[in-house]
Motif scaffolding. Structure first.
Motif, PDB file in Angstrom:
ATOM      1  N   LEU A  22       0.838  -1.190   0.000  1.00  0.00           N
ATOM      2  CA  LEU A  22       0.000   0.000   0.000  1.00  0.00           C
ATOM      3  C   LEU A  22       0.877   1.245   0.000  1.00  0.00           C
ATOM      4  CD1 LEU A  22      -2.700  -0.981   2.642  1.00  0.00           C
ATOM      5  CD2 LEU A  22      -2.895  -1.119   0.162  1.00  0.00           C
ATOM      6  N   ALA A  23       0.411   2.290  -0.652  1.00  0.00           N
ATOM      7  CA  ALA A  23       1.131   3.557  -0.660  1.00  0.00           C
ATOM      8  C   ALA A  23       1.106   4.180   0.738  1.00  0.00           C
ATOM      9  CB  ALA A  23       0.507   4.500  -1.678  1.00  0.00           C
TER      10      ALA A  23
ATOM     11  N   THR B  92      10.172  18.880  -4.814  1.00  0.00           N
ATOM     12  CA  THR B  92       9.662  17.572  -5.209  1.00  0.00           C
ATOM     13  C   THR B  92       9.985  16.551  -4.127  1.00  0.00           C
ATOM     14  OG1 THR B  92       9.696  15.872  -6.940  1.00  0.00           O
ATOM     15  CG2 THR B  92      11.779  16.958  -6.434  1.00  0.00           C
ATOM     16  N   THR B  93       9.117  15.593  -3.958  1.00  0.00           N
ATOM     17  CA  THR B  93       9.315  14.505  -2.996  1.00  0.00           C
ATOM     18  C   THR B  93       8.970  13.187  -3.674  1.00  0.00           C
ATOM     19  OG1 THR B  93       7.058  14.703  -2.129  1.00  0.00           O
ATOM     20  CG2 THR B  93       8.786  15.975  -1.020  1.00  0.00           C
ATOM     21  N   LEU B  94       9.707  12.154  -3.310  1.00  0.00           N
ATOM     22  CA  LEU B  94       9.475  10.809  -3.807  1.00  0.00           C
ATOM     23  C   LEU B  94       9.578   9.845  -2.639  1.00  0.00           C
ATOM     24  CD1 LEU B  94      11.738  10.812  -7.004  1.00  0.00           C
ATOM     25  CD2 LEU B  94       9.254  10.967  -6.972  1.00  0.00           C
TER      26      LEU B  94
ATOM     27  N   GLY C  91       2.994   1.749  -5.989  1.00  0.00           N
ATOM     28  CA  GLY C  91       3.241   2.164  -4.616  1.00  0.00           C
ATOM     29  C   GLY C  91       4.146   3.355  -4.487  1.00  0.00           C
ATOM     30  N   LEU C  92       4.598   3.947  -5.604  1.00  0.00           N
ATOM     31  CA  LEU C  92       5.458   5.124  -5.555  1.00  0.00           C
ATOM     32  C   LEU C  92       4.614   6.369  -5.316  1.00  0.00           C
ATOM     33  CD1 LEU C  92       8.336   6.303  -5.978  1.00  0.00           C
ATOM     34  CD2 LEU C  92       7.723   6.589  -8.397  1.00  0.00           C
ATOM     35  N   SER C  93       4.981   7.148  -4.309  1.00  0.00           N
ATOM     36  CA  SER C  93       4.290   8.392  -3.988  1.00  0.00           C
ATOM     37  C   SER C  93       5.131   9.563  -4.489  1.00  0.00           C
ATOM     38  CB  SER C  93       4.074   8.505  -2.482  1.00  0.00           C
ATOM     39  OG  SER C  93       3.463   9.734  -2.150  1.00  0.00           O
TER      40      SER C  93
ATOM     41  N   PHE D 241       0.383  12.404  -5.875  1.00  0.00           N
ATOM     42  CA  PHE D 241      -0.341  11.229  -6.339  1.00  0.00           C
ATOM     43  C   PHE D 241       0.479   9.986  -6.028  1.00  0.00           C
ATOM     44  CE2 PHE D 241       2.450  12.291  -9.841  1.00  0.00           C
ATOM     45  CZ  PHE D 241       2.863  11.068 -10.341  1.00  0.00           C
ATOM     46  N   ASN D 242      -0.211   8.851  -6.051  1.00  0.00           N
ATOM     47  CA  ASN D 242       0.399   7.551  -5.795  1.00  0.00           C
ATOM     48  C   ASN D 242       0.220   6.677  -7.024  1.00  0.00           C
ATOM     49  OD1 ASN D 242       0.969   8.221  -3.038  1.00  0.00           O
ATOM     50  ND2 ASN D 242      -1.189   7.818  -2.567  1.00  0.00           N
TER      51      ASN D 242
END
Length: 942
Positions: free
Chosen positions: A75-76, A559-561, A528-530, A523-524
């Motif tokens: 799950l994200a 930016t965030t990952l 599962g990458l947010s 977004f996800n």
């Protein structure tokens, strides 16, 4: 949130975290219960079971990973939350297990299940319908509130943290330090005492704050009608419109407002205690609203936190310098909490600014500039009242003496004002005006609402010679300010994307202007990458319209990952300065859940100043483990300049059960409630535990507010010590029927309901007895013939003793004060019993609460099962329309005893004439009731 399926309620409401701009998080075990899925829960919150109709195995771990029929997934981060040992998930996780969709109505706090394929719930409902004629139970009435008196001297509860640090600074200098902080709660002088202390090996005692008082959402604190809280000592003053909050004072604070009501319609104040030097982050869902470093006063304080229409679940995440992590949850709802018609809410505070109750014991460091300032000991005060004019309109007045800014020697100003608040179905409006000495004036208008998926909040304020802490920007007085916040969740390519926009404009009294804007998207992906993207813009205009005018500005791209690589969750965050054309910040971090109780953290970071110094990245790593009774961590770090440090820390909480036995836990206990529960089989039927005759029940699973809690199974002595209880709303304790071997055993009265408090353990006994049943028939008497009447709702009511603890709630009723209040209807879920003519039932006095309802069957029969021994009333619900006739209430007493568990032959007679004509569709019992029919039962005279 209350669930519905095919037009019917789905049991008890499901605990949820409602998020303004994201899908809500629902308690996973409760949703599986509603879907009739078989599963088990471990102590760390993981679940495993089998889902029908294909009997497929599944498991969900507390870190969001899952396995369904051999298929592995993750799950994200925004799709799950582990809170108090329980797993919360979004509707997406449910769709992985069953062919079902959830339609969410956050404003009404309701969800609807829509089946897209065969469900185990449908199969179970069909079996229940075939097995029994008697369905259509209604939820039970609210349990009476149990007495929980304060003590003159109670036992302490505490959260304690110790940390030892060693490292090297610039120039090869080394340092060593040992620090501590503790939050202690205890009952003293029939009130709750909260003490926060912190210090180190250098200062011994660095800070100490003490307050004493009571609070209850039910009102009636210390016998004062409508009073919900009163505290003395180091108290926080409430935030007033156009003024803000004075902050912490040494004095007294009183309130008759709801405890969960925000300070303003579009923003609020979030503050609390934390060790000095920790970092505090404020988040709404996954959106970072603000962050700050905890100062020497050991307090974090987020002012003017923006709120959206509906529910606003906020999280304060605290990060220690050695890898420690704490999380605190707050929730505010915009659009509710207004004073009902004729009700008066009020709050007041008075105290001395810049002082503390235990000041003489504190050293002359850290807070010394505040304590030695010119305004030390000067009196401040504030009062606010809100009167409900109608169901949607309220009027507010306020007055205060408060400092004009945040400087220690700032001038105190007297202010008075008022305004109106209007709550419409999808929008909340507010207008305020205020006046100060020396002709200072201010006014503001604001709105918060929702248009489809779009949530918005807007406010404009104008100040004319007006001075207050709220009328400031960067410490300078304002002439006007405008704020706009938009947020929505939009589906793009089948995936929800959270979009948010914030715009602000300030006009300073000097004529300078400042504007700022933020755009965010998150977004996800299905893997599962947010991903989060954002733009931050700010512009300042100095001396506009003059030859000296100039302009400065900032523009950042952020930016965030975050995603999972095997057992490790990795995240990255970067911020790029578009004007300077260089990287401003870069951070990489990882979290490795080695086991349910052990985790590791590591990362690297680089700021622009580090790049200038060309010393590379700062790196850190930490290891933590939960031992159940305490939590330990170790941490090491190297800065970009070459300095290094290492530390070890330990945190634990302790309290005492009803017998005075010490209980240790790694979970915080000082600010939460606790209960020492004994579950036993009441063999002699007297309602209390007798060691000679009664038997304690081991492995009985407790339900907290209808949900499974953490570590709530009784031991071999039938005892369980439950911690982490809510202290803002009453708590209900019950028994999970599936954990009891005998299916005919049930708790007397269904459970216990009480108001938990910090610093005191509630001693509870849950008696289980063998249950029986009450059956009978509803007749219509016509021409000396008794006809069974079907489709009529019959209620089973239990005698409720006079509840001295059932207080009406916050605020004062002006009608009651004037002696014109109608007779109270009692707490929710109660009703007054009446006989055939509406008078009290013969031989039975007091109020009753509804235990359940049944619809009479084709022959007029009804059956109530699982009924504990006691005195009851069987009653026809009044006001039902059958074939054009409104039924009157009819009632009969019934008693279930240990000697006679099966009570049959309860007859209810209706003497009102009911026509034989076919019923009109608009006059049926209700929108879901079947047509009523009459069946001959007997020709005997009644």
């Amino acid at each position: 949130m209350q669930g519905q399926y095919r037009g019917e309620r789905l049991g008890d409401p499901v605990h949820s975290f409602l998020r303004a701009d994201q899908s809500p998080l629902l308690l996973f075990p409760a949703m599986l219960d509603a879907l009739r899925v078989r599963f088990t829960v471990t102590r760390d919150g993981s679940l495993a079971g089998r889902v029908q109709p294909d009997d497929l195995p599944f498991s969900f771990a507390s870190d969001g990973s899952y396995t369904i029929a051999g298929r592995v997934g993750q799950l994200a981060p925004t799709e799950y939350l582990l809170h108090n040992g329980e797993l919360y998930v979004t509707p997406h996780a449910l769709a992985l297990l069953a062919p079902v969709e959830l339609h969410i109505d956050q404003r009404e706090q309701r969800f609807t299940l829509v089946a897209t394929g065969p469900l185990a719930l449908d199969l179970t409902r069909q079996r229940e319908l075939a097995r029994s004629r008697f369905d259509n139970r209604s939820p039970p009435g609210e349990l009476p509130l149990q007495a929980f008196p304060y003590q003159g001297l109670g036992r302490p509860f505490a959260d304690v943290r110790l940390n030892a640090q060693y490292g090297s600074g610039s120039g090869e200098a080394t340092f060593r330090s040992v620090s501590y902080d503790a939050l202690i709660s205890q009952e003293l002088a029939f009130a709750t005492v909260l003490l926060f202390v912190s210090g180190s090996d250098e200062t011994r005692l660095r800070d100490a704050r003490l307050r004493l008082g009571r609070q209850s959402p039910l009102g009636g604190v210390w016998g004062v009608p409508g009073l919900t809280s009163i505290f003395l000592g180091d108290v926080q003053t409430p935030a007033l419109p156009l003024i803000g909050s004075t902050g912490q004072v040494r004095g007294v604070s009183l309130s008759a407002y709801p405890l969960d009501r925000p300070d303003r319609f579009d923003q609020t104040l979030v503050e609390g205690d934390a060790p000095p030097g920790w970092d505090a982050e404020l988040l709404r869902g996954e959106e970072l609203l603000d962050y700050q470093r905890v100062g020497a006063d050991a307090r974090y304080r987020f002012e003017a936190v923006p709120l959206l229409f509906g529910d606003n679940p906020l999280r304060v995440v605290l990060y220690g310098p050695d890898g420690q992590r704490r999380e605190e949850l707050r929730s505010f709802r915009i659009g509710s909490g207004m004073a009902p018609p004729g009700m008066l809410y009020w709050q007041a505070s008075v105290g001395q600014l810049g002082t503390q109750l235990l000041e003489r014991w504190l050293p002359a460091i850290g807070n010394a500039p505040v304590r030695g300032a010119a305004n030390t000991g000067r009196g401040v005060a504030g009062i606010e009242a809100e009167l409900g004019l109608s169901r949607r309109l309220t009027a507010t007045v306020f007055a205060t003496r408060a400092p004009e800014d945040h400087r220690p020697d700032s001038r105190l100003r007297d202010t008075a004002g008022g305004g109106l608040r209007l709550a419409l179905p999808s929008v909340y409006l507010e207008s305020m005006v205020a006046s100060q000495e020396h002709r200072g004036q201010a006014w503001s208008v604001g709105a918060s609402g929702a248009i489809g998926p779009l949530s918005l909040s807007a406010r404009h304020a104008h100040y004319d010679g007006f001075r207050s802490r709220e009328a400031l920007q960067s410490g300078l007085p304002l002439r006007s300010e405008t704020k706009l916040h938009l947020s929505m969740v939009a589906p793009i390519a089948g995936r929800p994307i959270t979009l948010a926009a914030v715009g602000e404009r300030w006009l300073l009294e000097s004529g300078d202007r400042e504007m700022a804007a933020q755009l965010q998207a998150r977004f996800n992906s299905r893997s599962g990458l947010s991903v989060g993207q954002g733009i931050e813009w700010r512009r300042l205009d100095y001396f506009p319209g003059s030859p000296l005018a100039f302009r400065t500005g900032q523009l950042y791209y952020a930016t965030t990952l975050s995603g999972r690589l095997g057992p490790v969750r990795l995240s990255a965050a970067a911020r790029y300065d578009a004007r300077q054309k260089q990287l401003d910040q870069l951070q990489l971090s990882g979290h490795w859940l080695i086991s349910p109780k052990t985790s590791a953290n590591f990362g690297a970071a680089r700021n622009r100043s580090d790049s200038d110094l060309a010393h590379g990245y700062g790196v850190w790593a930490g290891l933590s483990r939960d031992f159940g009774s305490f939590h330990a961590n170790a941490y090491a770090a190297r800065s970009a300049t070459g300095d290094w440090s290492a530390s070890v820390g330990i945190s634990l909480s302790f309290g005492f059960d009803g017998d005075g036995k010490l209980a240790l836990s790694s979970r915080p206990m000082a600010e939460h409630g606790a209960a020492d529960v004994l579950v036993f089989s009441d063999l002699d039927g007297n309602g209390r535990y007798d060691t000679d005759t009664d038997e304690p029940l081991a492995n009985a699973r407790l339900l907290v507010d209808g949900q499974r809690g953490h570590a709530t199974q009784t031991n071999r002595h039938g005892r369980a010590f439950v911690t982490g209880l809510n202290t803002v709303q009453p708590v209900t304790l019950g028994i999970d029927p599936s954990s009891i071997g005998d299916p005919f055993m049930a708790p007397v009265s269904g459970g216990l309901r009480f108001m938990a408090r910090p610093g005191q353990s509630y001693v509870a006994q849950l008696a289980l007895v063998e249950t029986g049943e009450i059956s009978g028939t509803l007749f219509v008497v016509r021409d000396e013939e008794r006809l069974g009447l079907s489709g009529v709702v019959v209620e089973l009511l239990a005698l409720r003793p006079n509840d001295q603890n059932a207080i009406t709630g916050p605020g004062l009723s002006l009608k009651a004060l004037l002696g014109r209040s109608p007779v109270a209807s009692g707490p929710a879920g109660t009703t007054t019993a009446s006989s055939n003519d509406g008078a009290p039932a013969p031989g039975i006095d007091g109020d009753y609460r509804v235990l359940g309802t049944k619809r009479t069957q084709y022959d007029g029969g009804f059956l109530f099962d699982m009924v504990p021994p006691g005195n009851y009333l069987v009653r026809v619900r009044a006001g039902q329309r059958i074939r054009g006739t409104t039924l009157a209430s009819r009632s009969r007493p019934a008693s279930v005893t240990r000697e006679q568990l099966m009570v049959d032959g309860v007859e209810l007679h209706l003497l009102d004439p009911i026509p034989d004509a076919a019923p009109d569709a608009t006059e049926s019992l209700d929108s879901q009731s079947p047509d009523s029919q009459m069946t001959p039962a007997s020709r005997e005279k009644p």
